[in-house]
Write a protein that holds these residues in place. Structure first.
Motif, PDB file in Angstrom:
ATOM      1  N   LEU A 123      49.903  39.536  36.913  1.00 27.72           N
ATOM      2  CA  LEU A 123      48.793  38.592  36.738  1.00 27.72           C
ATOM      3  C   LEU A 123      48.463  38.403  35.261  1.00 27.72           C
ATOM      4  O   LEU A 123      48.139  37.296  34.822  1.00 27.72           O
ATOM      5  N   ASN A 124      48.562  39.471  34.492  1.00 33.23           N
ATOM      6  CA  ASN A 124      48.338  39.371  33.053  1.00 33.23           C
ATOM      7  C   ASN A 124      49.416  38.502  32.407  1.00 33.23           C
ATOM      8  O   ASN A 124      49.128  37.664  31.547  1.00 33.23           O
ATOM      9  N   GLN A 147      40.942  38.822  36.937  1.00 30.07           N
ATOM     10  CA  GLN A 147      39.609  39.402  37.092  1.00 30.07           C
ATOM     11  C   GLN A 147      39.392  39.867  38.532  1.00 30.07           C
ATOM     12  O   GLN A 147      38.883  40.967  38.766  1.00 30.07           O
ATOM     13  N   ARG A 148      39.783  39.048  39.505  1.00 33.09           N
ATOM     14  CA  ARG A 148      39.612  39.417  40.918  1.00 33.09           C
ATOM     15  C   ARG A 148      40.430  40.666  41.257  1.00 33.09           C
ATOM     16  O   ARG A 148      39.975  41.522  42.020  1.00 33.09           O
ATOM     17  N   ALA A 149      41.633  40.750  40.713  1.00 29.12           N
ATOM     18  CA  ALA A 149      42.475  41.919  40.983  1.00 29.12           C
ATOM     19  C   ALA A 149      41.847  43.186  40.409  1.00 29.12           C
ATOM     20  O   ALA A 149      41.907  44.247  41.040  1.00 29.12           O
ATOM     21  N   ILE A 150      41.252  43.089  39.238  1.00 27.68           N
ATOM     22  CA  ILE A 150      40.590  44.252  38.635  1.00 27.68           C
ATOM     23  C   ILE A 150      39.343  44.616  39.436  1.00 27.68           C
ATOM     24  O   ILE A 150      39.081  45.797  39.696  1.00 27.68           O
ATOM     25  N   ILE A 151      38.605  43.616  39.871  1.00 22.47           N
ATOM     26  CA  ILE A 151      37.414  43.862  40.694  1.00 22.47           C
ATOM     27  C   ILE A 151      37.786  44.580  41.983  1.00 22.47           C
ATOM     28  O   ILE A 151      37.064  45.469  42.443  1.00 22.47           O
ATOM     29  N   VAL A 180      39.764  48.350  33.942  1.00 20.34           N
ATOM     30  CA  VAL A 180      40.921  48.721  34.763  1.00 20.34           C
ATOM     31  C   VAL A 180      40.862  50.212  35.059  1.00 20.34           C
ATOM     32  O   VAL A 180      40.792  51.032  34.145  1.00 20.34           O
ATOM     33  N   GLN A 181      40.877  50.535  36.344  1.00 19.86           N
ATOM     34  CA  GLN A 181      40.868  51.936  36.744  1.00 19.86           C
ATOM     35  C   GLN A 181      42.286  52.478  36.893  1.00 19.86           C
ATOM     36  O   GLN A 181      42.560  53.620  36.564  1.00 19.86           O
ATOM     37  N   LYS A 182      43.169  51.646  37.424  1.00 20.99           N
ATOM     38  CA  LYS A 182      44.541  52.084  37.651  1.00 20.99           C
ATOM     39  C   LYS A 182      45.473  50.906  37.395  1.00 20.99           C
ATOM     40  O   LYS A 182      45.323  49.843  37.985  1.00 20.99           O
ATOM     41  N   MET A 183      46.416  51.106  36.491  1.00 21.31           N
ATOM     42  CA  MET A 183      47.381  50.053  36.172  1.00 21.31           C
ATOM     43  C   MET A 183      48.413  49.989  37.290  1.00 21.31           C
ATOM     44  O   MET A 183      48.835  51.016  37.820  1.00 21.31           O
ATOM     45  N   ASN A 184      48.785  48.773  37.652  1.00 23.82           N
ATOM     46  CA  ASN A 184      49.833  48.600  38.660  1.00 23.82           C
ATOM     47  C   ASN A 184      50.601  47.318  38.367  1.00 23.82           C
ATOM     48  O   ASN A 184      50.230  46.532  37.487  1.00 23.82           O
ATOM     49  N   MET A 186      51.989  53.199  33.095  1.00 24.19           N
ATOM     50  CA  MET A 186      51.474  52.522  31.913  1.00 24.19           C
ATOM     51  C   MET A 186      49.960  52.486  31.983  1.00 24.19           C
ATOM     52  O   MET A 186      49.382  52.237  33.034  1.00 24.19           O
ATOM     53  N   LYS A 187      49.330  52.701  30.872  1.00 23.85           N
ATOM     54  CA  LYS A 187      47.872  52.638  30.805  1.00 23.85           C
ATOM     55  C   LYS A 187      47.456  51.224  30.422  1.00 23.85           C
ATOM     56  O   LYS A 187      48.230  50.459  29.856  1.00 23.85           O
ATOM     57  N   ALA A 188      46.199  50.887  30.707  1.00 21.08           N
ATOM     58  CA  ALA A 188      45.694  49.537  30.425  1.00 21.08           C
ATOM     59  C   ALA A 188      45.725  49.231  28.933  1.00 21.08           C
ATOM     60  O   ALA A 188      45.890  48.070  28.547  1.00 21.08           O
TER      61      ALA A 188
END
Length: 192
Positions: free
Chosen positions: A77-78, A123-127, A67-71, A1-3
């Motif tokens: 978290l979203n 935010q921390r997870a994306i960072i 987001v560089q890579k969706m996981n 899935m893409k962001a």
């Protein structure tokens, strides 16, 4: 899935949240301005919540562009953030119905405080997807808004039992701090 799929889903949930809030309004019994004025507390609580949901929508939109890579971690978290935001219509209605009584106002602050923490976790997870020297990580390191907001919400919760006006001051203060989108993300995006 893409962001962008997660963003579209989130946009839909946030739109439903706003719709639920506005559907809480019932047409006044009377046909004059006084009848409308009786809805004052409901209208004020709706305005607070509409602004907050709008702020989350705006900043969430900017954040997801990083987001560089969706996981699975980001998706959960979203969903955690959306869960807490989905409780905003309930607390908005209760606060308005009660004319800003202490407990509904405190619960409203608790929900917003936990939503702020959920946003911070996302935010921390994306960072964490970026190298420590990237422009995005360096820009986000100065996250004074994200650190200040839960503290201000805590003050709003505690002061709800003193005065709803003091509590409301802290709600407005957080909204003012976040009203403008987080320009750090825009600057980092331009740097790519």
């Amino acid at each position: 899935m893409k962001a962008n799929r997660m963003e579209a889903f989130s946009d839909g949930v946030l739109a439903i949240i706003i719709t639920i809030m506005v559907l809480e309004f019932k047409v006044p019994e009377g046909h004059d301005w006084q009848a409308l004025a009786q809805l004052g507390p409901k209208i004020l609580s709706y305005i607070f919540s509409f602004v907050y949901v709008g702020i989350y929508w705006n900043n969430h939109h900017h954040l997801l562009h990083m987001v560089q890579k969706m996981n699975g971690r980001l998706m959960w978290l979203n969903l955690l953030l959306l869960f807490w935001l989905s409780l905003v219509p309930f607390t908005t209605a209760w606060m308005g119905e009660s004319h800003f009584a202490a407990t509904p106002t405190a619960l409203y602050g608790i929900i917003l405080m936990i939503a702020a923490l959920a946003y911070w976790l996302l935010q921390r997870a994306i960072i964490s997807q970026h190298s420590s020297d990237s422009a995005f990580v360096l820009a986000m390191g100065k996250n004074w808004k994200g650190k200040l907001s839960p503290l201000l919400y805590l003050f709003a919760v505690l002061t709800a039992y003193v005065s709803p006006w003091i509590s409301g001051f802290f709600f407005v203060l957080v909204a003012v701090v976040w009203f403008l989108p987080d320009k750090r993300i825009e600057h980092a995006l331009r740097g790519h």
